[in-house]
Design a protein around this motif. Structure first.
Motif, PDB file in Angstrom:
ATOM      1  N   PHE A 887       0.850  -1.185   0.000  1.00 57.02           N
ATOM      2  CA  PHE A 887       0.000   0.000   0.000  1.00 57.02           C
ATOM      3  C   PHE A 887       0.886   1.234   0.000  1.00 57.02           C
ATOM      4  O   PHE A 887       2.090   1.178   0.303  1.00 57.02           O
ATOM      5  N   HIS A 888       0.286   2.357  -0.332  1.00 53.44           N
ATOM      6  CA  HIS A 888       0.978   3.635  -0.447  1.00 53.44           C
ATOM      7  C   HIS A 888       0.653   4.477   0.784  1.00 53.44           C
ATOM      8  O   HIS A 888      -0.512   4.796   1.035  1.00 53.44           O
ATOM      9  N   ASP A 889       1.656   4.811   1.557  1.00 48.04           N
ATOM     10  CA  ASP A 889       1.494   5.690   2.712  1.00 48.04           C
ATOM     11  C   ASP A 889       1.673   7.123   2.206  1.00 48.04           C
ATOM     12  O   ASP A 889       2.791   7.633   2.122  1.00 48.04           O
ATOM     13  N   ILE A 890       0.593   7.764   1.896  1.00 44.27           N
ATOM     14  CA  ILE A 890       0.659   9.045   1.192  1.00 44.27           C
ATOM     15  C   ILE A 890       1.358  10.116   2.019  1.00 44.27           C
ATOM     16  O   ILE A 890       2.229  10.843   1.532  1.00 44.27           O
ATOM     17  N   ASP A 891       0.980  10.235   3.284  1.00 44.05           N
ATOM     18  CA  ASP A 891       1.494  11.350   4.092  1.00 44.05           C
ATOM     19  C   ASP A 891       2.419  10.904   5.215  1.00 44.05           C
ATOM     20  O   ASP A 891       2.827  11.717   6.040  1.00 44.05           O
ATOM     21  N   GLY A 892       2.750   9.619   5.270  1.00 43.83           N
ATOM     22  CA  GLY A 892       3.637   9.132   6.323  1.00 43.83           C
ATOM     23  C   GLY A 892       2.944   8.869   7.639  1.00 43.83           C
ATOM     24  O   GLY A 892       3.610   8.601   8.644  1.00 43.83           O
ATOM     25  N   SER A 893       1.606   8.926   7.680  1.00 49.00           N
ATOM     26  CA  SER A 893       0.911   8.751   8.958  1.00 49.00           C
ATOM     27  C   SER A 893       0.974   7.316   9.462  1.00 49.00           C
ATOM     28  O   SER A 893       0.734   7.063  10.633  1.00 49.00           O
ATOM     29  N   VAL A 894       1.310   6.348   8.591  1.00 49.32           N
ATOM     30  CA  VAL A 894       1.475   4.956   9.031  1.00 49.32           C
ATOM     31  C   VAL A 894       2.923   4.685   9.410  1.00 49.32           C
ATOM     32  O   VAL A 894       3.221   4.107  10.458  1.00 49.32           O
ATOM     33  N   GLY A 903       5.581  -2.750   1.694  1.00 49.52           N
ATOM     34  CA  GLY A 903       5.355  -4.091   1.183  1.00 49.52           C
ATOM     35  C   GLY A 903       5.963  -5.124   2.099  1.00 49.52           C
ATOM     36  O   GLY A 903       6.526  -4.800   3.154  1.00 49.52           O
ATOM     37  N   ARG A 904       5.863  -6.370   1.696  1.00 49.19           N
ATOM     38  CA  ARG A 904       6.400  -7.437   2.527  1.00 49.19           C
ATOM     39  C   ARG A 904       7.924  -7.413   2.459  1.00 49.19           C
ATOM     40  O   ARG A 904       8.510  -7.167   1.399  1.00 49.19           O
ATOM     41  N   MET A 905       8.546  -7.747   3.565  1.00 49.15           N
ATOM     42  CA  MET A 905       9.987  -7.537   3.698  1.00 49.15           C
ATOM     43  C   MET A 905      10.797  -8.384   2.732  1.00 49.15           C
ATOM     44  O   MET A 905      11.888  -8.001   2.316  1.00 49.15           O
ATOM     45  N   ASP A 906      10.272  -9.530   2.319  1.00 47.39           N
ATOM     46  CA  ASP A 906      11.046 -10.404   1.432  1.00 47.39           C
ATOM     47  C   ASP A 906      10.713 -10.176  -0.042  1.00 47.39           C
ATOM     48  O   ASP A 906      11.101 -10.972  -0.898  1.00 47.39           O
ATOM     49  N   ASN A 907      10.014  -9.087  -0.355  1.00 45.40           N
ATOM     50  CA  ASN A 907       9.652  -8.779  -1.743  1.00 45.40           C
ATOM     51  C   ASN A 907      10.734  -7.885  -2.354  1.00 45.40           C
ATOM     52  O   ASN A 907      10.772  -6.676  -2.118  1.00 45.40           O
ATOM     53  N   TYR A 908      11.595  -8.478  -3.177  1.00 49.38           N
ATOM     54  CA  TYR A 908      12.694  -7.715  -3.786  1.00 49.38           C
ATOM     55  C   TYR A 908      12.310  -7.123  -5.145  1.00 49.38           C
ATOM     56  O   TYR A 908      13.126  -6.448  -5.763  1.00 49.38           O
ATOM     57  N   LEU A 909      11.078  -7.335  -5.583  1.00 51.14           N
ATOM     58  CA  LEU A 909      10.635  -6.673  -6.805  1.00 51.14           C
ATOM     59  C   LEU A 909      10.364  -5.199  -6.553  1.00 51.14           C
ATOM     60  O   LEU A 909      10.328  -4.400  -7.496  1.00 51.14           O
ATOM     61  N   ILE A 910      10.170  -4.803  -5.310  1.00 49.05           N
ATOM     62  CA  ILE A 910       9.803  -3.416  -5.013  1.00 49.05           C
ATOM     63  C   ILE A 910      10.907  -2.672  -4.257  1.00 49.05           C
ATOM     64  O   ILE A 910      10.747  -1.510  -3.928  1.00 49.05           O
ATOM     65  N   ARG A 911      12.060  -3.316  -4.037  1.00 51.89           N
ATOM     66  CA  ARG A 911      13.094  -2.752  -3.182  1.00 51.89           C
ATOM     67  C   ARG A 911      14.077  -1.852  -3.925  1.00 51.89           C
ATOM     68  O   ARG A 911      14.178  -1.876  -5.136  1.00 51.89           O
ATOM     69  N   HIS A 912      14.817  -1.105  -3.103  1.00 52.16           N
ATOM     70  CA  HIS A 912      16.051  -0.449  -3.544  1.00 52.16           C
ATOM     71  C   HIS A 912      16.950  -0.320  -2.321  1.00 52.16           C
ATOM     72  O   HIS A 912      16.510  -0.605  -1.186  1.00 52.16           O
ATOM     73  N   PRO A 913      18.193   0.108  -2.482  1.00 51.19           N
ATOM     74  CA  PRO A 913      19.143   0.069  -1.351  1.00 51.19           C
ATOM     75  C   PRO A 913      18.764   0.944  -0.168  1.00 51.19           C
ATOM     76  O   PRO A 913      19.221   0.686   0.952  1.00 51.19           O
ATOM     77  N   SER A 914      17.940   1.965  -0.362  1.00 50.51           N
ATOM     78  CA  SER A 914      17.614   2.870   0.739  1.00 50.51           C
ATOM     79  C   SER A 914      16.339   2.497   1.482  1.00 50.51           C
ATOM     80  O   SER A 914      15.912   3.222   2.378  1.00 50.51           O
ATOM     81  N   CYS A 915      15.731   1.416   1.099  1.00 49.68           N
ATOM     82  CA  CYS A 915      14.507   1.013   1.781  1.00 49.68           C
ATOM     83  C   CYS A 915      14.773   0.719   3.250  1.00 49.68           C
ATOM     84  O   CYS A 915      15.890   0.369   3.641  1.00 49.68           O
ATOM     85  N   VAL A 916      13.727   0.843   4.073  1.00 51.88           N
ATOM     86  CA  VAL A 916      13.828   0.654   5.519  1.00 51.88           C
ATOM     87  C   VAL A 916      13.049  -0.592   5.912  1.00 51.88           C
ATOM     88  O   VAL A 916      11.858  -0.703   5.611  1.00 51.88           O
ATOM     89  N   ASN A 917      13.704  -1.518   6.582  1.00 49.20           N
ATOM     90  CA  ASN A 917      13.036  -2.730   7.074  1.00 49.20           C
ATOM     91  C   ASN A 917      12.388  -2.466   8.433  1.00 49.20           C
ATOM     92  O   ASN A 917      12.974  -1.792   9.294  1.00 49.20           O
ATOM     93  N   VAL A 918      11.186  -2.981   8.626  1.00 48.40           N
ATOM     94  CA  VAL A 918      10.524  -2.955   9.931  1.00 48.40           C
ATOM     95  C   VAL A 918      10.190  -4.401  10.264  1.00 48.40           C
ATOM     96  O   VAL A 918       9.167  -4.948   9.826  1.00 48.40           O
ATOM     97  N   SER A 919      11.057  -5.031  11.009  1.00 45.62           N
ATOM     98  CA  SER A 919      10.978  -6.480  11.205  1.00 45.62           C
ATOM     99  C   SER A 919       9.698  -6.911  11.892  1.00 45.62           C
ATOM    100  O   SER A 919       9.096  -7.922  11.521  1.00 45.62           O
TER     101      SER A 919
END
Length: 1320
Positions: A887-894, A903-919
């Motif tokens: 989903f798209h967090d438009i304003d960062g409220s989530v 997205g799901r943490m193991d989905n590398y189709l949507i990743r890039h090096p600066s992404c943030v993991n929330v375990s």
């Protein structure tokens, strides 16, 4: 009036010709049959019959001698009497005239009351079960006494009225097999303007296997044919309302207590709080064997506070070692007079009050006789809590008597109105079926152990007038088609549109213990169903039948305890579904979850109906279910609808509440099977079907714009699965609250691409509560109990203890969640609990156009969002939808990151090096732009697709396809745009593959490489697919190029490159046209690439080993990751603090924070928060706030702080300082030994003075005025303990407060009811 011929045959019943048979004079369609004198005789025969009857009444018989004497006497006196007779006659005339005028001035009949018509004749048919009565032209009868007949037919101007009187003292019971009201006939019991005052009962008797069955109507019925009138109007009474305060199962806040009967030896002692009835201490003292135990009891009683309730009972024996000092203590502190002489094995019981003296003591003793006591010693006293709740304490018996069986909430909890419904089932007009003691004959006795053959009311088309109000229907309905308590059968339009000047309605009915439904609206439009209760019924309760019923309004109705029935597959439970197989094809065994199990309190088979202010609770499956018929069913099948239900805009949906249902509170989805069972589809006709999708458009025309369906003010709580399941689009849910559901709200899209053009669903201004302070009560339908996540207290659970609770659940999308608040989602060691979640085991697609904004999470939300993990309920989390959740967090409220995707943490189709993991969320937060590729292959069953991003070749995603067994498997990965991907297979490459660009905006692109054998040749084409007709337009051929570099230079052209060394066919998917709104495709159509491959190879087409590292690319960031936000989210969350079922009322939220001794020493403040404004105090003492109850949002009139050193001043202030018409809020801090104010709180709402000594904390809500509201409360805690956080919602501007009414309160519900009536 006449009976049938001597042979006892029933009269012939002729079917009316569309209701156009002869009407009596004065007949007007849609008007109540006038009460009028009988018309003149129609023939010589009837005239003769009439004259004979009149002569019979006026003729007397004499002997011949008497006649002669009479003639002589008359002759002699004739002349003399002439003058006398004239004088007497004149005088009598004037006297009679005066009397008549006097009587008529005082006792004139009310023309509104049908029983006061002077033309009526009293009727007493007696008790004759063989009498077949026909009331016809000229018969105008008033039933005045109990009667039993075989049957009654009212026809041709005949009229039957139940007699009444002013004091309502009549009690008339009419027993009959049936009442048939035919053309021109009328049955009246009371009228709208003259309600029936007495008690009237119609009992429909007879067994299902006895007697004849009437055409159309069957047995045990009241039937209204064309031209018939049925007017039943009982005395008005409030039909149902909501509890004003919580009613616990024991009648007490702390549960019920039982003094154990298997007492241990000695004296068994209980100490009870006199203010709350809470058990404080439970001890046993073995005074039979040990002197020390006697001394321990003495000390135990010495330190009890005055006023405490003490119950003592002997177990076996207690006297042997009972010391005199202990006896004296019991005498002095409890007032016992029998303890002194207690002997061996004597049974003794006492209930007393510490320091209350002998007058407060009740005790009993029984002697020991022959190895047993001579009977139970029973001691009992009654008490009242400070809230005015009566309770009794009984030693050796139950402590609480005459109490409700289950917890009934009477409060607004955590901002959600969870007050229980209270319905009044009795009415003074009763229609009931007479039933046997048990099930018999062919009445589905394999499923029911009681008689289900009740009575029924059936109304046919072209009736003259039908209005039912405040009537009780008991034991009505039959487990047979068409036999329901109230059944409007193919009546067409029954309002002004149908020619009825007084629109048809049912109002204030009580339908309970029904054997088949409540009210059935069948082929009928424009009916008003209002203030009606359906309780403990079988099958769909308020039932719209064939999918053609429109413009009906259901206003303020209550349905409770809707149970399964046998009539339709959707009525049935698991066992009924699999057992009843006579209408399936062959050996097919129905699947209960998909064919049946849909029984609902409100079954709405067409969206163009209005639901306002209704409540549905305790249904086996759903509270309110909207379904969509592909075509008319049942007796309406074959009719041509002008508009399909699934395309028709929704009627009014406003302020409905659904709770304690199993499958869902509100369910908007599915249809029913509209074809008979066959080899092609062996399922039963009208079983549940998954083919329909709600997609409302203007004028129900799919070529015109969509019209959003509005669900406004839904309250859904304690539903086991879903508070609401909503499929379709466009749909808006607003101003709604969801609490204590397994899943609060699930949105599912209109359908599947490409048949679905794309729609949206939105929820706004709503509240989601995971685990409220309504802990529930184990018993009844509450099968699941476990530990809560916040306070670890026992509570009822939606499913078992491992079920993952979610507030808002995303299935596919696109959805928009905005301006909503989440509270109390805290996991336990057994289960996950998250504010936002996803459908588990989801094989479907999920769109990146799902977006969330302006949401707020309360302090007790541990998981804002959770993507699932392998384990109970989630299983392996390996379905296609599981992997692509996003989903798209438009304003960062989530997440705290504006314009980020989650997205799901193991989905590398949507990743890039600066992404943030929330375990703990199992999530990754990324920036970027995203779309979907819809991949479809032909004739390749059980084929899995692997898609890999060139930047992360070691993390491919394997997709099983939406339906692996389908002839055309579908795969729909979410991809980051402006990246390269390769696609591989676990079997031979498909010969035909389609690639659709979904949610691509103009010039969005990705590059794909599809794996094929090296000897493959290709034909690649592009075209725009037109969804409506499946045609292609603007077809273009792709041409090959010789290198990947050339392809890159010409990516805007229709080119492809096949690298035979790696087996990869490369091409660019780039959108050429604009996309609008929520459409999946462009305005020109769905951009589609078709690849036809020719090869004779059967090898597995997986090119991963050759593709990488050759086509590996270093991961890069296309769109910069935003910085994390700081500070509070401005404008986030719902602006509404409370969600109630009376939204026209204003409520004041009040919250108390009461720390314990340790927290106080740590410096934690004590707080009273009023409408979000905090009033804090940190020193020991009392804080008192006075609030005006007539001001909105609130007006503080006084704030007083009484320090500990000067706390006694509060007494004078409570006596004289509080102005009338004020809300009083009081909270203490620290231990105040002597708070002598309990008697001063009685005028402010307490039922009696409370014990307020040595309390850790005291909180009080009261009212100064002549009215004692139900919300007044006192809370106390033991020394050293606090009360934590307490929240209350106080109604404002009540008439009972004496508030000046400046303006009229706007009632949106009544405005909508008026709007619905005008729309008719």
């Amino acid at each position: 009036m006449y009976a049938t011929d001597s042979r006892g045959h029933s009269p012939a019943f002729l079917q009316p010709q569309n209701g156009n048979s002869r009407h009596p004079s004065g007949y007007v369609p849609g008007k109540v049959v006038p009460l009028r004198p009988p018309p003149p005789p129609k023939s010589q025969a009837s005239a003769k019959f009439t004259s004979i009857r009149r002569e019979d009444r006026a003729t007397f018989a004499f002997s011949p001698e008497e006649q002669q004497a009479q003639r002589e006497s008359q002759k002699q006196k004739r002349h003399k009497n002439t003058f006398i007779c004239f004088a007497i006659t004149s005088f009598s005339f004037f006297i009679a005239l005066a009397i008549i005028l006097g009587i008529s001035s005082k006792y004139a009949p009310d023309e509104n009351c049908p029983d006061q018509n002077p033309r009526l004749r009293n009727w007493d048919p007696g008790q004759d079960s063989a009498k077949q009565v026909v009331i016809k032209e000229g018969d105008m009868l008033r039933l005045t006494s109990d009667a039993t007949v075989h049957s009654i037919v009212i026809q041709d101007g005949g009229l039957l009225v139940f007699g009444d009187n002013k004091d309502g003292s009549r009690n008339i019971t009419l027993r009959t097999h049936y009442i048939l009201i035919q053309d021109g006939g009328a049955l009246h019991i009371g009228a709208e303007k003259c309600r029936y005052k007495s008690k009237a009962t119609i009992t429909l008797y007879g067994k299902s296997d006895e007697g004849e069955s009437m055409p159309t109507f069957g047995k045990k019925f009241i039937g209204v044919e064309a031209g018939g009138t049925l007017e039943l109007h009982g005395a008005w009474k409030a039909s149902w309302t909501l509890l004003a305060r919580t009613l616990n199962s024991s009648g007490l806040p702390f549960g019920s207590y039982t003094f154990e009967k298997d007492f241990s030896r000695g004296l068994n002692v209980r100490v009870i709080d006199q203010d709350t009835a809470k058990i404080l201490e439970s001890e046993r003292f073995d005074t039979h064997e040990y002197h020390n135990e006697s001394r321990r009891l003495q000390e135990f009683l010495r330190f009890q506070d005055p006023g405490r309730i003490v119950a003592i009972a002997v177990g076996d024996s207690a006297a042997k070692s009972l010391l005199q000092g202990t006896i004296q203590m019991i005498q002095e502190r409890l007032g016992s007079e029998l303890i002194q002489g207690l002997g061996y094995r004597q049974a003794w019981a006492l209930v007393g009050v510490i320091d209350g003296g002998s007058t407060s003591c009740n005790e009993s003793v029984r002697n020991y006789e022959n190895h047993s006591s001579g009977g139970k010693a029973l001691a009992q006293r009654e008490f009242y809590t400070v809230d005015g709740q009566k309770f009794s304490v009984t030693a050796y018996s139950e402590w609480i008597e005459e109490t409700p069986q289950f917890l009934h909430m009477g409060e607004i909890i955590d901002g959600v109105d969870m007050r229980a419904e209270v319905g009044i089932l009795t009415r003074n007009i009763v229609i009931q079926g007479e039933v046997e003691d048990s099930c018999y004959a062919e009445n589905q006795c394999q499923f029911f152990d009681y008689d289900t053959f009740g009575g029924h009311i059936m109304i046919m088309k072209n009736f003259t007038s039908v209005h039912l109000s405040y009537v009780e229907l008991k034991h009505m309905g039959q487990q047979q088609m068409g036999r329901y308590p109230v059944h409007f059968h193919l009546c067409g339009d029954v309002d002004y549109k149908g020619g009825y000047r007084h629109a048809t309605f049912v109002d204030g009915l009580s339908i309970h213990h029904s054997f088949s439904r409540c009210i059935t609206v069948h082929g009928t439009n424009g009916l008003l169903i209002k203030d009606t209760i359906g309780f403990d019924t079988l099958g769909h309760c308020f039932f719209l039948e064939d999918g053609i019923e429109q413009r009906n309004t259901l206003f303020h109705n209550l349905g409770l305890l809707t149970k399964p029935g046998t009539l339709l597959p959707t009525d049935r439970n698991n066992s009924m579904c699999t057992t009843m197989r006579d209408k399936v094809f062959g050996n097919y065994i129905p699947v209960p979850a998909t064919d049946c199990m849909a029984v609902s309190t409100f079954w709405i088979a067409h969206p163009n109906n209005n639901l306002i202010n209704n409540a549905a609770a305790g249904s086996q499956d759903a509270g309110i279910w909207y379904l969509f018929h592909k075509e008319p069913t049942g007796e309406s099948s074959g009719l041509q609808l002008l508009a399909k239900p699934e395309l028709t805009p929704l009627g009014i949906f406003y302020n409905n509440r659904v709770h304690s249902n199993f499958k869902a509170g509100l369910f908007i989805d599915k249809g029913v099977k509209t074809t008979n069972s066959s080899a092609a589809d062996p399922r039963e006709y009208l079983c549940l079907d998954n083919s329909a999708r709600f997609r409302p458009h203007q004028d129900a025309n799919p070529e015109k714009p969509r019209v959003a369906a509005l669900i406004d003010r839904l309250i859904a709580f304690k539903n086991n699965d879903n508070g609401a399941w909503v499929r379709g689009g466009d749909i808006i849910v607003q101003n709604s609250a969801f609490a204590d559901n397994g899943i609060g709200l699930t949105f599912a899209s209109d359908g599947s691409f490409p048949s679905d053009e794309g729609s949206s669903q939105e929820v706004s201004e709503s509240l989601f509560v995971g685990e409220s302070r309504n802990y529930g009560f184990q018993g009844g339908q509450n099968k699941y109990v476990g530990t809560g996540g916040i306070d670890q207290k026992p509570r009822t659970l939606p499913r078992n203890r491992t079920f993952p609770i979610r507030g808002f659940q995303i299935y596919d999308g696109p959805i928009h969640l905005t301006r909503s608040t989440f509270k109390k989602y805290v996991p336990t060691p057994d289960r996950y609990s998250s504010a936002i979640g996803f459908l588990m085991k989801n094989s479907w697609q999920i769109t990146p156009r799902n977006n969330i904004s302006l949401v707020k999470f309360g302090p007790h939300v541990s998981l804002n969002v959770f993507f699932g993990k392998p384990g109970p309920w989630f299983e392996d989390c390996e379905m296609d939808g599981d992997k692509n959740s996003i989903f798209h967090d438009i304003d960062g409220s989530v997440t705290g990151y504006k314009d980020a995707y989650v997205g799901r943490m193991d989905n590398y189709l949507i990743r890039h090096p600066s992404c943030v993991n929330v375990s703990k969320w199992n999530a990754v937060i990324c920036s970027g732009t995203y779309a979907q590729v819809y991949v479809q292959t032909w004739s390749t069953q059980n084929l899995s697709m692997t898609i890999t991003r060139d930047e992360y070749p070691s993390h491919p995603m394997v997709l099983r396809g939406i339906n692996q067994k389908a002839a055309f498997p579908q795969y729909q990965p979410v991809v980051m745009l402006e990246k390269g991907y390769t696609i591989h297979w676990n079997g031979p490459a498909p010969r035909t593959t389609f690639l659709y660009l979904v949610n691509f905006n103009k010039n969005d692109w990705i590059r794909v490489g599809l794996c094929y054998p090296s000897n493959t040749s290709f034909q690649v084409t592009f075209g725009y697919l037109q969804r409506q007709n499946g045609s292609l337009s603007k077809i273009e051929e792709y041409e090959p190029v010789h290198s990947l570099e050339e392809l890159q230079r010409k990516q805007s052209e229709r080119k492809f490159y096949f690298d035979s060394s790696t087996g990869l066919l490369f091409l660019y998917l780039k959108a050429k046209s604009h996309r609008h709104g929520h459409s999946y495709c462009s305005s020109q159509g769905c951009e589609r690439v078709k690849i036809q491959a020719a090869t004779d190879s059967k090898d597995i087409s997986n090119c991963m080993a050759k593709a990488y590292p050759q086509y590996y690319r270093k991961p890069s960031v296309v769109k910069r990751m935003p910085a994390m936000l700081t500070g509070l989210c401005q404008g986030c969350g719902t602006r509404q603090v409370v969600f109630t079922s009376d939204p026209h009322k204003s409520y004041l939220p009040v919250q108390f924070q009461s720390p314990d001794k340790a927290e106080t020493q740590r410096g934690d403040p004590s707080v009273i928060s009023v409408n979000g404004t905090d009033f804090t105090f940190r020193s020991a003492g009392v804080l008192l706030l006075v609030v005006d109850p007539c001001s909105v949002p609130f007006r503080l009139t006084e704030k007083k702080v009484f320090p500990l050193a000067d706390v006694s001043r509060i007494e004078e202030y409570l006596k004289t300082g509080i102005p009338p018409r004020s809300i009083v809020l009081l909270s203490t801090r620290g231990e105040i030994k002597q708070l002598n104010i309990s008697h001063l709180l009685v005028p402010l709402g307490l039922a009696k003075p409370a014990h307020l000594y040595d309390k850790g904390s005291t909180i009080f809500l009261g009212f100064s005025g002549n009215f004692k509201p139900s919300w007044t409360k006192l809370f106390t805690s033991p020394a050293g303990q606090g009360l934590g956080v307490l929240e209350q919602f106080i109604p404002l501007q009540l008439d009972e407060y004496g508030c000046p009414r400046a303006t009229t309160v706007r009632r949106r519900d009544l405005e909508l009811l008026k709007q619905a009536s005008k729309a008719h």
